[in-house]
Write a protein that holds these residues in place. Structure first.
Motif, mmCIF file in Angstrom:
data_model
loop_
_atom_site.group_PDB
_atom_site.id
_atom_site.type_symbol
_atom_site.label_atom_id
_atom_site.label_comp_id
_atom_site.label_asym_id
_atom_site.label_seq_id
_atom_site.Cartn_x
_atom_site.Cartn_y
_atom_site.Cartn_z
ATOM 1 N N ASP A 46 0.844 -1.191 0.000
ATOM 2 C CA ASP A 46 0.000 0.000 0.000
ATOM 3 C C ASP A 46 0.881 1.243 0.000
ATOM 4 O O ASP A 46 1.471 1.592 1.028
ATOM 5 C CB ASP A 46 -0.930 -0.003 1.220
ATOM 6 N N VAL A 47 0.986 1.913 -1.134
ATOM 7 C CA VAL A 47 1.905 3.038 -1.286
ATOM 8 C C VAL A 47 1.496 4.217 -0.409
ATOM 9 O O VAL A 47 2.345 4.848 0.226
ATOM 10 C CB VAL A 47 2.022 3.456 -2.768
ATOM 11 N N GLY A 48 0.212 4.518 -0.332
ATOM 12 C CA GLY A 48 -0.234 5.630 0.511
ATOM 13 C C GLY A 48 0.128 5.415 1.969
ATOM 14 O O GLY A 48 0.629 6.324 2.642
ATOM 15 N N ALA A 49 -0.107 4.208 2.463
ATOM 16 C CA ALA A 49 0.242 3.890 3.854
ATOM 17 C C ALA A 49 1.758 3.936 4.039
ATOM 18 O O ALA A 49 2.252 4.384 5.086
ATOM 19 C CB ALA A 49 -0.304 2.514 4.234
ATOM 20 N N ALA A 50 2.502 3.494 3.041
ATOM 21 C CA ALA A 50 3.967 3.520 3.121
ATOM 22 C C ALA A 50 4.488 4.950 3.156
ATOM 23 O O ALA A 50 5.412 5.263 3.921
ATOM 24 C CB ALA A 50 4.577 2.756 1.950
ATOM 25 N N VAL A 51 3.902 5.835 2.378
ATOM 26 C CA VAL A 51 4.296 7.251 2.386
ATOM 27 C C VAL A 51 4.031 7.851 3.762
ATOM 28 O O VAL A 51 4.895 8.519 4.338
ATOM 29 C CB VAL A 51 3.558 8.045 1.278
ATOM 30 N N ARG A 52 2.850 7.593 4.312
ATOM 31 C CA ARG A 52 2.521 8.135 5.643
ATOM 32 C C ARG A 52 3.493 7.622 6.703
ATOM 33 O O ARG A 52 3.967 8.387 7.551
ATOM 34 C CB ARG A 52 1.078 7.795 6.015
ATOM 35 N N GLU A 53 3.819 6.334 6.657
ATOM 36 C CA GLU A 53 4.732 5.767 7.657
ATOM 37 C C GLU A 53 6.149 6.281 7.459
ATOM 38 O O GLU A 53 6.851 6.536 8.441
ATOM 39 C CB GLU A 53 4.701 4.233 7.626
ATOM 40 N N ALA A 54 6.576 6.449 6.217
ATOM 41 C CA ALA A 54 7.913 6.988 5.962
ATOM 42 C C ALA A 54 8.048 8.395 6.533
ATOM 43 O O ALA A 54 9.040 8.713 7.202
ATOM 44 C CB ALA A 54 8.211 6.987 4.460
#
Length: 138
Positions: A46-54
Protein backbone atom coordinates in the motif's frame (compact mmCIF):
# COMPACT_ATOMS: atom_id res chain seq x y z
CA UNK A 1 9.01 -9.22 11.72
CA UNK A 2 8.61 -11.26 8.54
CA UNK A 3 10.34 -10.13 5.39
CA UNK A 4 9.55 -7.98 3.63
CA UNK A 5 6.84 -6.88 6.10
CA UNK A 6 3.57 -8.20 7.46
CA UNK A 7 0.67 -7.90 5.04
CA UNK A 8 -2.19 -10.35 4.84
CA UNK A 9 -4.66 -8.35 2.80
CA UNK A 10 -5.52 -5.82 5.52
CA UNK A 11 -3.71 -2.49 5.06
CA UNK A 12 -4.86 -1.06 8.39
CA UNK A 13 -3.62 -4.12 10.29
CA UNK A 14 -0.29 -4.04 8.44
CA UNK A 15 0.18 -0.31 9.08
CA UNK A 16 -0.65 -0.70 12.80
CA UNK A 17 1.77 -3.60 13.20
CA UNK A 18 4.56 -1.76 11.41
CA UNK A 19 3.92 1.39 13.44
CA UNK A 20 4.40 -0.60 16.66
CA UNK A 21 7.65 -2.10 15.38
CA UNK A 22 8.99 1.29 14.26
CA UNK A 23 8.06 2.93 17.57
CA UNK A 24 9.77 0.11 19.50
CA UNK A 25 12.89 0.56 17.36
CA UNK A 26 12.83 4.32 17.99
CA UNK A 27 12.60 3.69 21.76
CA UNK A 28 15.57 1.30 21.63
CA UNK A 29 17.58 3.93 19.76
CA UNK A 30 16.58 6.66 22.24
CA UNK A 31 17.23 4.45 25.29
CA UNK A 32 20.72 3.51 24.08
CA UNK A 33 22.25 6.56 22.37
CA UNK A 34 25.11 5.72 20.06
CA UNK A 35 24.41 2.00 20.24
CA UNK A 36 21.48 1.53 17.85
CA UNK A 37 20.21 3.02 14.65
CA UNK A 38 17.06 1.93 12.89
CA UNK A 39 15.65 1.74 9.42
CA UNK A 40 11.89 1.92 9.43
CA UNK A 41 9.68 -0.74 7.93
CA UNK A 42 6.98 0.42 5.53
CA UNK A 43 3.54 -1.15 4.95
CA UNK A 44 3.94 -1.98 1.29
CA UNK A 45 2.36 -2.82 -1.08
CA UNK A 46 0.00 0.00 0.00
CA UNK A 47 1.90 3.04 -1.29
CA UNK A 48 -0.23 5.63 0.51
CA UNK A 49 0.24 3.89 3.85
CA UNK A 50 3.97 3.52 3.12
CA UNK A 51 4.30 7.25 2.39
CA UNK A 52 2.52 8.14 5.64
CA UNK A 53 4.73 5.77 7.66
CA UNK A 54 7.91 6.99 5.96
CA UNK A 55 7.09 10.60 6.81
CA UNK A 56 6.22 9.69 10.42
CA UNK A 57 9.25 7.45 10.91
CA UNK A 58 11.77 9.84 9.36
CA UNK A 59 10.36 13.16 10.60
CA UNK A 60 8.92 12.21 14.00
CA UNK A 61 10.67 9.04 15.15
CA UNK A 62 14.09 10.00 13.81
CA UNK A 63 14.57 6.87 11.73
CA UNK A 64 18.00 6.65 10.13
CA UNK A 65 16.47 5.31 6.93
CA UNK A 66 13.95 2.82 5.61
CA UNK A 67 14.04 -0.87 4.72
CA UNK A 68 12.69 -1.81 1.31
CA UNK A 69 12.30 -5.27 -0.16
CA UNK A 70 13.33 -5.91 -3.74
CA UNK A 71 9.82 -7.29 -4.20
CA UNK A 72 6.75 -6.81 -2.07
CA UNK A 73 4.01 -9.19 -3.20
CA UNK A 74 4.79 -8.64 -6.85
CA UNK A 75 5.55 -4.92 -6.53
CA UNK A 76 9.20 -4.32 -7.49
CA UNK A 77 11.26 -1.24 -6.64
CA UNK A 78 11.07 0.03 -10.23
CA UNK A 79 7.26 -0.04 -10.24
CA UNK A 80 5.92 3.41 -11.24
CA UNK A 81 3.35 3.06 -8.43
CA UNK A 82 6.24 3.67 -6.02
CA UNK A 83 7.25 7.01 -7.57
CA UNK A 84 5.43 9.00 -4.87
CA UNK A 85 7.18 7.06 -2.10
CA UNK A 86 10.56 7.45 -3.82
CA UNK A 87 9.98 11.21 -4.14
CA UNK A 88 9.26 11.43 -0.39
CA UNK A 89 12.40 9.45 0.42
CA UNK A 90 14.47 11.48 -2.04
CA UNK A 91 13.24 14.80 -0.62
CA UNK A 92 14.52 13.70 2.79
CA UNK A 93 17.75 12.24 1.37
CA UNK A 94 16.74 9.05 3.15
CA UNK A 95 19.00 6.03 3.33
CA UNK A 96 17.28 2.93 1.96
CA UNK A 97 18.38 -0.54 2.96
CA UNK A 98 17.46 -2.95 0.16
CA UNK A 99 16.61 -6.46 1.30
CA UNK A 100 16.42 -9.21 -1.32
CA UNK A 101 13.13 -11.05 -1.34
CA UNK A 102 11.91 -13.88 -3.51
CA UNK A 103 9.22 -13.07 -6.05
CA UNK A 104 5.63 -13.94 -5.27
CA UNK A 105 3.94 -15.97 -6.45
CA UNK A 106 6.96 -18.21 -6.54
CA UNK A 107 7.54 -21.67 -7.91
CA UNK A 108 9.62 -23.26 -5.13
CA UNK A 109 11.12 -25.97 -7.38
CA UNK A 110 12.30 -23.42 -9.94
CA UNK A 111 13.65 -21.10 -7.26
CA UNK A 112 15.60 -23.90 -5.59
CA UNK A 113 17.06 -24.99 -8.92
CA UNK A 114 18.57 -21.60 -9.81
CA UNK A 115 21.56 -19.65 -8.58
CA UNK A 116 19.11 -16.94 -7.47
CA UNK A 117 17.45 -19.62 -5.36
CA UNK A 118 20.82 -20.30 -3.74
CA UNK A 119 21.11 -16.66 -2.79
CA UNK A 120 17.70 -16.33 -1.20
CA UNK A 121 17.18 -19.74 0.35
CA UNK A 122 19.57 -19.54 3.29
CA UNK A 123 19.85 -17.66 6.55
CA UNK A 124 21.24 -14.15 6.73
CA UNK A 125 25.03 -14.45 7.06
CA UNK A 126 25.25 -12.08 10.03
CA UNK A 127 22.55 -13.74 12.13
CA UNK A 128 24.29 -15.38 15.12
CA UNK A 129 23.88 -19.13 15.06
CA UNK A 130 22.63 -19.12 11.46
CA UNK A 131 25.53 -19.99 9.15
CA UNK A 132 25.06 -19.94 5.42
CA UNK A 133 24.12 -23.38 4.16
CA UNK A 134 24.19 -23.56 0.35
CA UNK A 135 21.44 -25.55 -1.25
CA UNK A 136 22.08 -28.13 -3.94
CA UNK A 137 21.31 -26.84 -7.41
CA UNK A 138 21.97 -30.09 -9.31
Amino acid sequence: MPAPQPYYGDTAESAACIRKVNEAAARAKADHPGRFIFCAALPLPDVGAAVREAIYALDTLGADGVKLATNSRGQYLGDPALDTLMAVLNSRKAVAIIHPHRPTPCNEATTAATQAGSCISHSHPTAPGHPITPIKTE
